[in-house]
Structure formats: C-alpha cells, structure tokens
Design a protein around this motif. Structure first.
Motif, PDB file in Angstrom:
ATOM      1  N   ALA A 136      45.669  29.246  44.911  1.00 27.59           N
ATOM      2  CA  ALA A 136      46.417  30.337  45.555  1.00 27.59           C
ATOM      3  C   ALA A 136      46.590  30.066  47.043  1.00 27.59           C
ATOM      4  O   ALA A 136      47.669  30.281  47.604  1.00 27.59           O
ATOM      5  CB  ALA A 136      45.707  31.666  45.315  1.00 27.59           C
ATOM      6  N   ASP A 196      37.735  41.987  49.219  1.00 27.30           N
ATOM      7  CA  ASP A 196      38.740  41.720  48.192  1.00 27.30           C
ATOM      8  C   ASP A 196      39.038  40.220  48.124  1.00 27.30           C
ATOM      9  O   ASP A 196      39.724  39.678  48.991  1.00 27.30           O
ATOM     10  CB  ASP A 196      40.016  42.510  48.556  1.00 27.30           C
ATOM     11  N   HIS A 197      38.520  39.553  47.094  1.00 31.04           N
ATOM     12  CA  HIS A 197      38.710  38.110  46.979  1.00 31.04           C
ATOM     13  C   HIS A 197      40.176  37.719  46.766  1.00 31.04           C
ATOM     14  O   HIS A 197      40.670  36.790  47.392  1.00 31.04           O
ATOM     15  CB  HIS A 197      37.873  37.549  45.830  1.00 31.04           C
ATOM     16  N   ASP A 198      40.870  38.441  45.874  1.00 30.00           N
ATOM     17  CA  ASP A 198      42.248  38.057  45.577  1.00 30.00           C
ATOM     18  C   ASP A 198      43.146  38.238  46.795  1.00 30.00           C
ATOM     19  O   ASP A 198      43.971  37.381  47.097  1.00 30.00           O
ATOM     20  CB  ASP A 198      42.792  38.869  44.395  1.00 30.00           C
ATOM     21  N   ARG A 201      52.042  37.396  40.191  1.00 30.39           N
ATOM     22  CA  ARG A 201      50.685  36.850  40.308  1.00 30.39           C
ATOM     23  C   ARG A 201      50.610  35.398  39.820  1.00 30.39           C
ATOM     24  O   ARG A 201      49.787  34.623  40.299  1.00 30.39           O
ATOM     25  CB  ARG A 201      49.685  37.723  39.522  1.00 30.39           C
ATOM     26  N   ARG A 239      46.548  46.340  49.019  1.00 34.96           N
ATOM     27  CA  ARG A 239      45.341  45.513  49.157  1.00 34.96           C
ATOM     28  C   ARG A 239      45.082  45.054  50.593  1.00 34.96           C
ATOM     29  O   ARG A 239      44.691  43.912  50.826  1.00 34.96           O
ATOM     30  CB  ARG A 239      45.426  44.284  48.232  1.00 34.96           C
ATOM     31  N   LEU A 245      47.451  33.308  41.421  1.00 34.75           N
ATOM     32  CA  LEU A 245      46.281  34.105  41.038  1.00 34.75           C
ATOM     33  C   LEU A 245      46.070  34.013  39.527  1.00 34.75           C
ATOM     34  O   LEU A 245      44.963  34.203  39.034  1.00 34.75           O
ATOM     35  CB  LEU A 245      46.464  35.575  41.450  1.00 34.75           C
ATOM     36  N   ASN A 256      32.016  33.423  37.973  1.00 41.75           N
ATOM     37  CA  ASN A 256      32.922  34.415  37.396  1.00 41.75           C
ATOM     38  C   ASN A 256      32.416  34.963  36.067  1.00 41.75           C
ATOM     39  O   ASN A 256      33.156  35.561  35.309  1.00 41.75           O
ATOM     40  CB  ASN A 256      34.317  33.814  37.235  1.00 41.75           C
ATOM     41  N   ARG A 306      42.662  35.409  49.030  1.00 40.27           N
ATOM     42  CA  ARG A 306      43.364  34.205  48.570  1.00 40.27           C
ATOM     43  C   ARG A 306      44.819  34.247  48.999  1.00 40.27           C
ATOM     44  O   ARG A 306      45.402  33.232  49.391  1.00 40.27           O
ATOM     45  CB  ARG A 306      43.326  34.115  47.040  1.00 40.27           C
TER      46      ARG A 306
END
Lengths: 248, 300
Positions: free
Chosen positions: A72, B182-184, A47, A88, A52, B96, B187
């Motif tokens: 990212a 899902d934001h991550d 990560r 994910r 991230l 955030n 990214r």
C-alpha cells in the motif's frame, strides 16, 4: 491516454467473490464516478487499487506501470492517493500533524512539505484556523476537508475518494464536490465513489455503475444521467431531496 | 523528614530504571497491542552485554567516560538486534492472527532470553566493577545523594527526553502515534507500517538495555533471572500510567520506584512485591485505563 487502468479485476473475501471482473479506466484530469448500491463493490474496488486488498487476478496499471503486488505504501509512492470511507483522519493528532503525515513520503524535503501545506491551507482556509487543534474536535465537514487535504499532500496523479459527501449537510456536500472539481481541473485524475449519484454525475466526465461486483453500465456522465435505468435506480426519488435542498 | 527525603532519592533513582523499561512496554503496546513480556529480559541481556564489555573484555580500565559510553551504546545496539530477531521470527508470523497466540509467544520469548543468557553467561551472579564510578556523593540538606544516583537519573531523563522529542517532534514519530490509531489509514499515507513496527522494537530494546546497564552499575550484581521481576514491576508501572501512553509510563515508573523505596524504608523489603502488585491489581480493578490512559482505544 489512461492514467489509471483496471482490467478484469477479481477480488475475494474468503470464498466470496466481491469483484467479478471489474474493468475501468480514467484519463488525465478526468473525474470518473463509480455508482452503485451498498455492497456492490465500490469500496472494495478502491481498496484493491490502493493495495489494502489483494486481487485474485486482473491488472491495475498507473501510466502503464503495474500496481498489483505492490505494498500500500508503495502504491502511494506511485502517485495514487486514497481518501477512505469514513475519512479515517487521525483523531488524536493535530490538523497540522495529519497534513505532515500526508507528506510522509516527502518528509525529508521540508520546504516542499511547507509549500504543499500552504497550498492546502489556501484551498481550505478553515484548516489553517484550526491547524493546532486535534483533528477529532473538527466538525464533519472540516474532517472531510482534512482527509482530502491530507491525501493531496503527496501531489498524487490519481485521487480516489470514497463517499466524500457522506454524512454532510447538503450545502457542505456541494462545497466538497466543488473542491473536487477544482482539484481535477489542476490535472489530478479523480476516481469518485458517491452515494449522491446526481451530484457525482454533474461533476464527472465518465461514470461506471457497479452491481454485485460487476460493471453493468458505463459511459459519459451526461449520457448516464439521462439513462432510464440509472434514473430509476439511483436518481429516483431525488425530487423530494432536491426540493428540500435547492441548488444554489 | 530526613529518612523520607532519603527514601525519595532512592525511589526516583530506581523509578527511572522502571520508567525506561515501562516505556518499552508502552511503545510496543501502542503500535501492535502486544504486551511484550520479554521487555524485562531485554534489560537483563543489555546488562550482560555491558558486563562482558566492562569486565570480560576489560573496558573498565579505559578512561571512565569512554568506558561508560561504550558500555551503554553497544548493549543498546546489541539488544535492539535481539529484539528485531524476536519480532521477525516469533511475532511477525502471528501479527495478524490471534492476540492470545502472540501474547503467549511473548511469555515464551521471555523464557528463551533467560535460558539463552544462562547458556551464554552461566547461572552465577556476576558483578559489575564496583569501583568504576565514584562512591562518594554530597549532602543536600539532610539528604545524601551519590554522584552515581545523579548521573543515572540524568541519563534516564535524557533518554526519555530524547524519546519524547522524537515521538512528538518528527514526522517519523508522528507516524508512530498514527499507527496507534489506525494501521490502514497510516498505510494510505505512504507509511511503511512494518518499518515503523521495527522502529518501535528498536527503541523499546534500547531503553531496556540502558536500564539494564544502569541496574548493573547501581546494584553491582546481575543474574540471568533479574529481568523477570524487573519486567513485572515495569509492566505494573506502564499499566499504572495507562498502557500506550508515554508520559504515563514515565510517571508510572517513578511512582512504582517511590512506592518500593517507601515500603522498604518504613516496612521491610519483604513487602515490596506485595505492595507493588497490590497496586497492579487495584489499578486493573478500579481504573484499568491507568492514570493517563483516558484515550486508549481498543482495536481488538
């Protein structure tokens, strides 16, 4: 020549130091395995490389260019792709839409997007059959194929995989790892985090063992597979598993 | 039967305004889980920018088609800039952090827009040029439909169709839907999340501004307070349809418009708010995910 080089990486969660000076490197077309128990810092390492998480100190370079401080999405543009823990995938989007997002950075070049999707459907014919289906309706193995396919849509220099075989039946796990081998053979560098240490060491050239945020062992995968400490900590008890699922 | 159909025409016209504002709520909520309470006031800002162009700057004297195009496009762009400013200075520093802080900030922004508009345009009721659009219409059986009603509904439907085509048919639109999940993970696809959030605010503001100009053209009178009730009704519409869900916001807007028209027609205009907010409370108690909202996943 190292495609990916990480030096003395320190990462904190609040006041807790999760990575205490990790250094590793991966050469072109190599599969590099990262082994270690739960909470050792494997996922944190990936990560941080993909942006991230921000490191407190240390350097990360891809072909000599620094990645630290980039966003990212900027790191994806530099050629690093990350299949995160738990896959994910976007459950409410179709298989095709998931792949389109994998090609987000090349979206203006439609011919290229089509061509790469074609290559991924050739690699995973199951995805072609299910291309209009919502990703959430796929089986675990198919979801993993989609997660990998989506990640290689950007034609990365480095592909990072976090536990790609987790939760899969042994036969599927082996098939996923075989595909990883295939991707690496085409010249992509692979950073592989795996619980299944034995299989990871079979397909990897190099490996690192992380414990509580530090690298405790590193070397050729074939050497590490014979190392007494590795056998005891990560390959131990494997006989029982392997008798339940014999190698093909 | 005659009155019923007549109320239906009115309900669908007004409902299309609510639907446009409700879409703004739903797009923004889908991406950052924020109820942007300033949504109705953005509509008011759009209405005033349109009024300034048509009346203060005299664009009403231009050829009709040109005047109308300018009176829609400029307020939509202007309001988009206002909403980007709100995002950048008020919401972004809180993104955030606690959702409650940002929610209260949104209420504050609603007041800022109202009072800012009062400072700029004054507290008086202003009037859109009443004779800009032809007042006549036609009879469809027993129902009288004005050309204005037809035009406004058609413009609303075009805007909504454009939004759906964008969100469903383009990779950028797909990225917006991915961000709702899902934001991550988004990214890691190389999606610039902040850019997509800005895009959502631009789209939400443009739809609100268009509805504001339509309200001005339809009801003629505008005032700096008009966004408050409009916003609450559109919020009810978004919740009724299932907040975060785009078809839901459209259907919810139409339903609220119809409900309001039938209430006014059969009971009295005084009962409108009682009935509309009664619906809000009922939905929140009985089916908080709304009519279409079965796939709402809480990220909080």
């Amino acid at each position: 020549m190292a495609v990916l080089e990480v030096r003395d990486l320190h990462v904190f969660y609040g006041n807790i130091e999760a990575l205490k000076g990790i250094s590793l490197q991966a050469d072109a077309g190599q599969i590099v395995a990262i082994l270690g128990g739960n909470g050792a810092g494997k996922t944190t390492t990936l990560r941080t490389i993909s942006g991230l998480l921000r490191p407190r100190s240390g350097s990360i370079t891809c072909n000599g260019k620094s990645l630290v401080g980039l966003s990212a999405h900027g790191i994806v543009a530099m050629g690093i792709s990350h299949v995160p823990e738990g896959r994910r995938i976007f459950n409410v989007l179709t298989v095709e839409e998931n792949l389109n997002l994998g090609g987000y950075l090349i979206r203006s070049d439609r011919a290229m997007v089509q061509q790469r999707k074609g290559a991924i459907y050739a690699l995973f014919p199951r995805l072609l059959e299910r291309r209009m289906q919502l990703a959430g309706t796929l089986s675990g193995g198919e979801q993993q194929m989609l997660a990998i396919g989506r990640a290689i849509m950007s034609d990365p220099k480095v592909l990072m995989l976090d536990e790609p075989s987790l939760g899969l039946a042994p036969i599927l796990a082996r098939s996923v790892l075989r595909t990883v081998r295939e991707i690496a053979d085409r010249g992509t560098t692979v950073l592989l985090v795996e619980q299944n240490a034995r299989q990871a060491l079979t397909i990897a050239q190099r490996a690192y063992v992380i414990e509580v945020g530090r690298i405790v062992l590193e070397g050729e995968a074939s050497e590490l597979a014979k190392d007494e400490r590795v056998q005891k900590a990560y390959l131990g008890g494997f006989e029982a598993v392997s008798s339940a699922s014999p190698e093909p | 039967m005659g009155p019923f159909l007549q109320y239906t025409v009115i309900g669908l016209t007004v409902g299309s305004f609510y639907a446009l504002v409700a879409l703004g709520y739903t797009i923004v909520y889908g991406i950052i889980r924020l109820i942007n309470f300033a949504q109705g006031d953005l509509s008011m800002v759009g209405a005033f920018i349109g009024w300034t162009l048509l009346v203060s700057l005299g664009l009403e004297h231009l050829p009709l088609f040109l005047a109308i195009v300018v009176a829609f496009v400029v307020p939509m762009l202007g309001t988009a800039i206002v909403n980007l400013g709100i995002l950048q200075f008020a919401y972004k520093p809180l993104l955030n952090r606690s959702l409650l802080a940002i929610l209260i900030t949104a209420l504050g922004m609603s007041l800022v827009l109202q009072n800012g508009s009062e400072l700029i345009w004054g507290p008086a009721i202003e009037a859109y040029p009443p004779n800009l659009l032809p007042a006549e219409g036609m009879f469809l059986g027993p129902v009288h439909v004005t050309y204005v009603q037809i035009a406004l509904v058609v413009v609303s439907l075009l805007l909504m169709g454009g939004l759906v085509a964008f969100v469903q048919g383009t990779t950028l639109g797909t990225a917006m839907r991915a961000l709702a999940v899902d934001h991550d993970a988004a990214r890691l696809m190389g999606i610039n999340v902040n850019q997509v959030i800005r895009l959502a605010f631009v789209l939400g503001a443009m739809l609100a501004a268009a509805s504001g100009v339509m309200l001005g053209l339809y009801y003629v009178q505008i005032q700096f307070t008009m966004g408050f009730l409009l916003g609450l009704r559109a919020f009810t519409a978004a919740v009724l349809g299932g907040i975060g869900n785009i078809p839901g916001a459209m259907a919810g807007g139409m339903l609220i418009g119809l409900l309001e028209a039938y209430t006014t027609g059969y009971l009295s205009g005084k009962w409108e708010d009682v009935i509309v907010f009664g619906v809000l409370i009922t939905v929140l108690v009985v089916k908080p995910t709304g009519l279409f909202g079965e796939r709402v996943a809480e990220r909080m």
